[in-house]
Design a protein around this motif. Structure first.
Motif, PDB file in Angstrom:
ATOM      1  N   ASP A   1       0.810  -1.215   0.000  1.00 57.96           N
ATOM      2  CA  ASP A   1       0.000   0.000   0.000  1.00 57.96           C
ATOM      3  C   ASP A   1       0.846   1.269   0.000  1.00 57.96           C
ATOM      4  N   LEU A   2       2.155   1.132   0.205  1.00 57.39           N
ATOM      5  CA  LEU A   2       3.047   2.290   0.241  1.00 57.39           C
ATOM      6  C   LEU A   2       3.676   2.550  -1.122  1.00 57.39           C
ATOM      7  N   ASP A   3       4.099   3.797  -1.335  1.00 53.55           N
ATOM      8  CA  ASP A   3       4.752   4.187  -2.587  1.00 53.55           C
ATOM      9  C   ASP A   3       6.234   3.805  -2.510  1.00 53.55           C
ATOM     10  N   PRO A   4       6.700   2.856  -3.319  1.00 58.18           N
ATOM     11  CA  PRO A   4       8.101   2.413  -3.231  1.00 58.18           C
ATOM     12  C   PRO A   4       9.109   3.536  -3.432  1.00 58.18           C
ATOM     13  N   ALA A   5       8.831   4.459  -4.355  1.00 58.52           N
ATOM     14  CA  ALA A   5       9.783   5.552  -4.614  1.00 58.52           C
ATOM     15  C   ALA A   5       9.891   6.471  -3.397  1.00 58.52           C
ATOM     16  N   ALA A   6       8.758   6.787  -2.779  1.00 55.11           N
ATOM     17  CA  ALA A   6       8.777   7.649  -1.597  1.00 55.11           C
ATOM     18  C   ALA A   6       9.475   6.960  -0.430  1.00 55.11           C
TER      19      ALA A   6
END
Length: 216
Positions: free
Chosen positions: A53-58
């Motif tokens: 559910d998290l943004d990998p780049a961020a």
């Protein structure tokens, strides 16, 4: 010879665990589960695995900040300097899921030479355990993958090397041999690569130096 970096040439295990433990605490995740999914993979790929559910780049930026806190906590593995200095230029490469700039900085601090061919996580669409990184390294060296020797410490890296068609030697620096299935040989330390390289070179594989006794 195609060499992984973390756990093979750089002693990064302690720093690696601190970084991922801190990140897991920040995100309310079980640190043991997270750390078990990190070895040999790009950070973005680990984030996708453990927190889809998290943004990998961020999250990579968060991990980069935690990594910068570690400073000089990435010394060379015992035997890394003599091994790399003995390898013939143009006949070896590093193949890592890490990024170019941090690896360059750590090699400079550790006094380790960099090879002409360097493959990083950002250089391939699919990172370890996919074989693309090792295939690309062999291509850039101009050596058939089935004549290359891979040195790895993580299950994902061993799987990548074998899928690329390489002979794989596992260093049991971060995992037990029983946790590293599929390798062709197992050694506890870099210094013990010498005997294995001698027999492999004599069988026609490319281990970085055609004079096998001085390969390590």
């Amino acid at each position: 010879m195609l060499l992984d970096v973390d756990g093979v040439l750089l002693d990064s295990a302690s720093a690696h665990q601190r970084i991922w433990n801190a990140w897991a605490d920040l995100r309310g995740l079980d640190a043991g589960t997270v750390c078990g999914r990190t070895f040999g993979q790009r950070p973005e790929d680990t984030v996708r695995d453990v927190a889809p559910d998290l943004d990998p780049a961020a999250e990579r930026e968060v991990l980069n900040a935690l990594m910068r806190r570690e400073g000089d906590a990435f010394p060379p593995m015992e035997g890394a300097r003599p091994l790399l200095r003995a390898l013939r230029p143009g006949a070896w490469a590093i193949v890592t899921s890490g990024s170019r700039l941090p690896v360059h900085e750590r090699f400079e601090r550790a006094g380790l030479p960099l090879p002409e061919v360097q493959i990083y996580g950002e250089d391939v669409l699919y990172a370890k355990p996919h074989p693309a990184a090792y295939q690309l390294a062999a291509t850039r060296l101009g050596i058939a993958a089935d004549r290359c020797v891979v040195v790895e410490d993580a299950p994902a890296g061993i799987a990548a090397g074998k899928a690329a068609g390489c002979t794989v030697i596992a260093i049991t620096s971060t995992h037990k041999a029983t946790q590293l299935p599929g390798a062709d040989a197992y050694v506890p330390f870099l210094a013990e690569l010498r005997d294995h390289l001698a027999s492999l070179v004599s069988s026609g594989l490319s281990a970085g130096d055609t004079s096998a006794p001085s390969a390590c």
